[in-house]
Scaffold this active site. Structure first.
Site, PDB file in Angstrom:
ATOM      1  N   HIS A 115      -5.224 -44.695  -8.969  1.00 51.89           N
ATOM      2  CA  HIS A 115      -6.260 -44.068  -8.449  1.00 51.89           C
ATOM      3  C   HIS A 115      -6.172 -42.601  -7.745  1.00 51.89           C
ATOM      4  CE1 HIS A 115      -4.244 -46.296  -4.874  1.00 51.89           C
ATOM      5  NE2 HIS A 115      -4.814 -45.170  -4.377  1.00 51.89           N
ATOM      6  N   HIS A 179      -3.711 -41.334   7.449  1.00 52.76           N
ATOM      7  CA  HIS A 179      -4.025 -42.855   7.150  1.00 52.76           C
ATOM      8  C   HIS A 179      -2.956 -43.473   6.796  1.00 52.76           C
ATOM      9  CE1 HIS A 179      -3.434 -40.904   3.064  1.00 52.76           C
ATOM     10  NE2 HIS A 179      -3.774 -42.128   2.225  1.00 52.76           N
TER      11      HIS A 179
HETATM   12  O1  LIG Z   1      -3.319 -49.622  -3.119  1.00 47.28           O
HETATM   13  C1  LIG Z   1      -2.308 -48.941  -2.316  1.00 47.28           C
HETATM   14  O2  LIG Z   1      -1.263 -49.060  -2.245  1.00 47.28           O
HETATM   15  C2  LIG Z   1      -3.037 -48.155  -1.246  1.00 47.28           C
HETATM   16  C3  LIG Z   1      -4.578 -47.744  -1.679  1.00 47.28           C
HETATM   17  C4  LIG Z   1      -5.128 -46.642  -0.607  1.00 47.28           C
HETATM   18  C5  LIG Z   1      -6.178 -47.108   0.682  1.00 47.28           C
HETATM   19  C6  LIG Z   1      -6.490 -45.955   1.501  1.00 47.28           C
HETATM   20  C7  LIG Z   1      -6.159 -44.678   1.302  1.00 47.28           C
HETATM   21  C8  LIG Z   1      -5.341 -44.417   0.147  1.00 47.28           C
HETATM   22  O3  LIG Z   1      -5.047 -42.787  -0.061  1.00 47.28           O
HETATM   23  C9  LIG Z   1      -4.838 -45.227  -0.727  1.00 47.28           C
HETATM   24  O4  LIG Z   1      -4.187 -44.913  -1.734  1.00 47.28           O
HETATM   25 FE   LIG Z   2      -3.294 -42.623  -1.450  1.00 38.26          FE
END
Ligand SMILES: O=C(O)CCc1cccc(O)c1O
Ligand SMILES: [Fe+2]
EC number: 1.13.11.16
Length: 328
Positions: A115, A179
């Site tokens: 993602h 974050h």
């Molecule tokens: O699936 C994961 O390991 C983390 C997912 C994920 C959640 C919030 C902000 C992010 O930037 C992010 O990558």
């Molecule tokens: Fe991320």
């Protein structure tokens, strides 16, 4: 070369654990504006800096930087699987130039992306294949990490590599400000997590992937509900970072050690390296100006969520006219 930049947070929780409709719509509007800006700019090549979250890069061989000469989306969090339209020749040219400039990076003919790359691509374009792209991975989660300044060096070298290209090039940075979602760490992970996820996590079963992603969604719900045990977002630090990048004052960020980032913005704040690289690549083309800047801490998405658009200062007058409504 004609150049523009979009830097944006990503979060796989978008659509899976949304905030209020009002905030959801606000962000949708911001991303729609970014998409409209990109449509007007009509890029012939996208150079995207993004991280990975143990979906494509593992501790069997973890490079600090890797350029993809061919790349495939693994389809995490329900995102589409499939090949990206990588401009192989451009990837090799940029890779060779960056190496010649003294910044070491790996090259992959089979880069698996998650993602981190796919969300910004689909924020801005219709499909994984809508635009020729050169994906550049920056390790932001797997310790040890080099200094943040090194991401600026990478970006500067990529910018220099692109300087003689006369295509319209869109630079993209992907990742959060402050974050700290639950991403496993080698230092404190359970043995089975180390084995299955950190070391040899490629091609998980559908069930393994679902289990892991459900955990993230659950954690995000708990976080938004105010449960203890999670780090707060840090809007003040996020503002400092946005101000520094907007004014080209990289030293305010990159001269800090890695602990500063974790202390101020949580573990995943290292993802800001992708923005640093993209902005450094832009700054190599001359003075630039941020013409659009959105920020909101969104706990449901585990993210200090921001999207910025920047162009060379010389292009600003035109951009203001052709993108009314983008400036916020
Ligand atoms: O699936 C994961 O390991 C983390 C997912 C994920 C959640 C919030 C902000 C992010 O930037 C992010 O990558
Ligand atoms: Fe991320």
């Amino acid at each position: 070369m004609p150049v523009a930049l979009v830097a944006t947070s990503h979060s796989p929780l978008i659509g899976l654990n949304d905030p209020t409709t009002e905030i959801r719509d606000e962000v949708r509007g911001v991303l729609d504006d970014a998409r409209a800006f990109v449509r007007d700019f009509d890029p012939e090549l996208v150079v995207m800096f993004a991280p990975d979250h143990y979906n494509g890069f593992f501790y069997d061989m973890m490079p600090p930087f890797c350029i993809g000469a061919s790349a495939h989306s693994v389809g995490d969090y329900g995102l589409p699987t499939g090949d990206l339209s990588v401009d192989k020749a451009a990837a090799y040219d940029i890779g060779a130039s960056v190496l010649a400039q003294g910044v070491d990076l790996a090259i992959s003919e089979d880069m698996q992306v998650d993602h981190g790359f796919v969300q910004p691509l689909l924020f801005l374009f219709d499909t994984l294949q809508s635009v020729p792209i050169v994906p550049i991975f920056i390790n932001c989660v797997a310790s040890p990490l080099g200094p943040a300044r090194r991401s600026m060096d990478l970006g500067s070298a990529v910018g220099a590599a692109l300087a003689d290209d006369d295509r319209r090039i869109l630079l993209v940075g992907s990742g959060g400000l402050s974050h700290d979602p639950p991403v496993p760490r080698m230092e404190d992970a359970a043995p089975e997590v180390i084995e299955r996820l950190l070391l040899r996590g490629r091609n998980p079963s559908t069930e393994q992937r679902a289990t892991r992603e459900e955990k993230t969604v659950k954690a995000a719900r708990a976080y938004a509900a105010g449960e203890a045990g999670y780090r707060e977002l840090n809007p003040e630090w996020d503002k400092l970072v946005l101000d520094a990048l907007s004014s080209g004052d990289f030293a305010r960020i990159v001269d800090h050690d890695n602990d500063w980032f974790v202390r101020e913005g949580g573990h995943s704040s290292h993802e800001i390296r992708t923005w640093i690289a993209a902005y450094a690549a832009l700054s190599g083309q001359g003075p630039y100006q941020v013409q659009s800047r959105y920020y909101r801490p969104i706990k449901e998405w585990f993210a200090g969520f921001s999207t910025t658009i920047a162009t060379p200062a010389s292009a600003l007058a035109h951009a203001r006219v052709s993108n009314k409504g983008v400036v916020r």
